[in-house]
Design a protein around this motif. Sequence first.
Motif, PDB file in Angstrom:
ATOM      1  N   PHE A   1       0.697 105.289  13.519  1.00  0.00           N
ATOM      2  CA  PHE A   1       1.047 104.023  12.880  1.00  0.00           C
ATOM      3  C   PHE A   1       2.090 103.246  13.684  1.00  0.00           C
ATOM      4  N   ALA A   2       2.028 101.940  13.525  1.00  0.00           N
ATOM      5  CA  ALA A   2       3.070 101.084  14.094  1.00  0.00           C
ATOM      6  C   ALA A   2       4.379 101.306  13.348  1.00  0.00           C
ATOM      7  N   SER A   3       5.476 100.985  14.008  1.00  0.00           N
ATOM      8  CA  SER A   3       6.775 101.046  13.338  1.00  0.00           C
ATOM      9  C   SER A   3       7.615  99.854  13.771  1.00  0.00           C
ATOM     10  N   GLY A   4       8.594  99.533  12.952  1.00  0.00           N
ATOM     11  CA  GLY A   4       9.366  98.335  13.228  1.00  0.00           C
ATOM     12  C   GLY A   4      10.795  98.429  12.763  1.00  0.00           C
ATOM     13  N   TRP A   5      11.576  97.459  13.199  1.00  0.00           N
ATOM     14  CA  TRP A   5      12.969  97.302  12.770  1.00  0.00           C
ATOM     15  C   TRP A   5      13.136  95.929  12.125  1.00  0.00           C
ATOM     16  N   PHE A   6      13.870  95.920  11.028  1.00  0.00           N
ATOM     17  CA  PHE A   6      14.195  94.704  10.305  1.00  0.00           C
ATOM     18  C   PHE A   6      15.699  94.723  10.062  1.00  0.00           C
ATOM     19  N   ARG A   7      16.251  93.568   9.701  1.00  0.00           N
ATOM     20  CA  ARG A   7      17.685  93.528   9.398  1.00  0.00           C
ATOM     21  C   ARG A   7      17.952  92.547   8.268  1.00  0.00           C
ATOM     22  N   GLN A   8      19.081  92.781   7.612  1.00  0.00           N
ATOM     23  CA  GLN A   8      19.490  91.897   6.526  1.00  0.00           C
ATOM     24  C   GLN A   8      20.967  91.626   6.657  1.00  0.00           C
ATOM     25  N   ALA A   9      21.308  90.366   6.868  1.00  0.00           N
ATOM     26  CA  ALA A   9      22.708  89.949   6.939  1.00  0.00           C
ATOM     27  C   ALA A   9      23.208  89.639   5.537  1.00  0.00           C
ATOM     28  N   PRO A  10      24.508  89.680   5.318  1.00  0.00           N
ATOM     29  CA  PRO A  10      25.047  89.385   3.992  1.00  0.00           C
ATOM     30  C   PRO A  10      24.595  88.017   3.497  1.00  0.00           C
ATOM     31  N   GLY A  11      24.061  87.994   2.289  1.00  0.00           N
ATOM     32  CA  GLY A  11      23.641  86.740   1.688  1.00  0.00           C
ATOM     33  C   GLY A  11      22.334  86.185   2.213  1.00  0.00           C
ATOM     34  N   LYS A  12      21.656  86.942   3.053  1.00  0.00           N
ATOM     35  CA  LYS A  12      20.397  86.458   3.623  1.00  0.00           C
ATOM     36  C   LYS A  12      19.262  87.418   3.303  1.00  0.00           C
ATOM     37  N   GLU A  13      18.052  86.939   3.496  1.00  0.00           N
ATOM     38  CA  GLU A  13      16.891  87.782   3.259  1.00  0.00           C
ATOM     39  C   GLU A  13      16.662  88.711   4.460  1.00  0.00           C
ATOM     40  N   ARG A  14      15.933  89.774   4.203  1.00  0.00           N
ATOM     41  CA  ARG A  14      15.577  90.689   5.265  1.00  0.00           C
ATOM     42  C   ARG A  14      14.668  89.967   6.260  1.00  0.00           C
ATOM     43  N   GLU A  15      14.899  90.188   7.552  1.00  0.00           N
ATOM     44  CA  GLU A  15      14.098  89.518   8.566  1.00  0.00           C
ATOM     45  C   GLU A  15      13.591  90.505   9.607  1.00  0.00           C
ATOM     46  N   PHE A  16      12.487  90.169  10.192  1.00  0.00           N
ATOM     47  CA  PHE A  16      11.871  90.962  11.240  1.00  0.00           C
ATOM     48  C   PHE A  16      12.722  90.917  12.507  1.00  0.00           C
ATOM     49  N   VAL A  17      12.849  92.082  13.161  1.00  0.00           N
ATOM     50  CA  VAL A  17      13.564  92.155  14.433  1.00  0.00           C
ATOM     51  C   VAL A  17      12.596  92.500  15.569  1.00  0.00           C
ATOM     52  N   ALA A  18      11.862  93.599  15.409  1.00  0.00           N
ATOM     53  CA  ALA A  18      10.943  94.045  16.462  1.00  0.00           C
ATOM     54  C   ALA A  18       9.980  95.063  15.882  1.00  0.00           C
ATOM     55  N   ASP A  19       8.805  95.173  16.495  1.00  0.00           N
ATOM     56  CA  ASP A  19       7.933  96.280  16.142  1.00  0.00           C
ATOM     57  C   ASP A  19       7.173  96.771  17.368  1.00  0.00           C
ATOM     58  N   ILE A  20       6.547  97.929  17.187  1.00  0.00           N
ATOM     59  CA  ILE A  20       5.898  98.597  18.301  1.00  0.00           C
ATOM     60  C   ILE A  20       4.641  99.275  17.783  1.00  0.00           C
ATOM     61  N   SER A  21       3.582  99.188  18.560  1.00  0.00           N
ATOM     62  CA  SER A  21       2.310  99.782  18.152  1.00  0.00           C
ATOM     63  C   SER A  21       2.371 101.303  18.232  1.00  0.00           C
ATOM     64  N   TRP A  22       1.331 101.933  17.720  1.00  0.00           N
ATOM     65  CA  TRP A  22       1.290 103.380  17.610  1.00  0.00           C
ATOM     66  C   TRP A  22       1.503 104.092  18.948  1.00  0.00           C
ATOM     67  N   SER A  23       0.999 103.517  20.029  1.00  0.00           N
ATOM     68  CA  SER A  23       1.111 104.168  21.339  1.00  0.00           C
ATOM     69  C   SER A  23       2.326 103.692  22.119  1.00  0.00           C
ATOM     70  N   GLY A  24       2.938 102.625  21.652  1.00  0.00           N
ATOM     71  CA  GLY A  24       4.043 102.034  22.393  1.00  0.00           C
ATOM     72  C   GLY A  24       3.606 100.980  23.390  1.00  0.00           C
ATOM     73  N   ALA A  25       2.304 100.737  23.485  1.00  0.00           N
ATOM     74  CA  ALA A  25       1.799  99.804  24.500  1.00  0.00           C
ATOM     75  C   ALA A  25       2.081  98.354  24.139  1.00  0.00           C
ATOM     76  N   SER A  26       2.234  98.057  22.864  1.00  0.00           N
ATOM     77  CA  SER A  26       2.430  96.685  22.422  1.00  0.00           C
ATOM     78  C   SER A  26       3.724  96.557  21.638  1.00  0.00           C
ATOM     79  N   THR A  27       4.546  95.594  21.997  1.00  0.00           N
ATOM     80  CA  THR A  27       5.791  95.331  21.277  1.00  0.00           C
ATOM     81  C   THR A  27       5.908  93.847  20.965  1.00  0.00           C
ATOM     82  N   LYS A  28       6.613  93.545  19.888  1.00  0.00           N
ATOM     83  CA  LYS A  28       6.908  92.156  19.516  1.00  0.00           C
ATOM     84  C   LYS A  28       8.374  92.069  19.136  1.00  0.00           C
ATOM     85  N   TYR A  29       8.951  90.895  19.374  1.00  0.00           N
ATOM     86  CA  TYR A  29      10.359  90.674  19.067  1.00  0.00           C
ATOM     87  C   TYR A  29      10.552  89.328  18.396  1.00  0.00           C
ATOM     88  N   ALA A  30      11.551  89.264  17.539  1.00  0.00           N
ATOM     89  CA  ALA A  30      11.997  87.982  17.020  1.00  0.00           C
ATOM     90  C   ALA A  30      12.620  87.197  18.177  1.00  0.00           C
TER      91      ALA A  30
END
Length: 120
Positions: A32-61
């Motif tokens: 499965f793919a996995s990802g990182w998200f973050r939430q600053a005080p007073g803000k909604e959770r937002e996407f930071v980065a994710d990576i495909s199951w093999s690591g071959a594909s990554t995306k970033y905010a």
Amino acid sequence: QVWLVESGGGLVQAGGSTRLSCAVSGRTFSSFASGWFRQAPGKEREFVADISWSGASTKYADSVKGRFIISRDNAQNTVYLQMNSLELEDTGVYFCALGRTRWSGPYDTWGQGTQVTVSS
């Protein structure tokens, strides 16, 4: 049951670096793919980065592109987030997540989060 446990973070000076880790158990992590998200005080959770199951594909905010690097070690069931050139705006609680597909989300399984505080 699936467990995601984040570690790392803490207090870091602006311009500095730190690395977050997320250990996954209870599901075949390498499928499965996995990802990182973050939430600053007073803000909604937002996407930071994710990576495909093999690591071959990554995306970033756009806000972290060129500064953060996501990686994974399927043998260790762990996903990492290397955070460089940290800015005050990077402060927040960082969550790792496990996707329902090999390539990306939806993300429906979450860790408890780890605090990153960037100081001037």
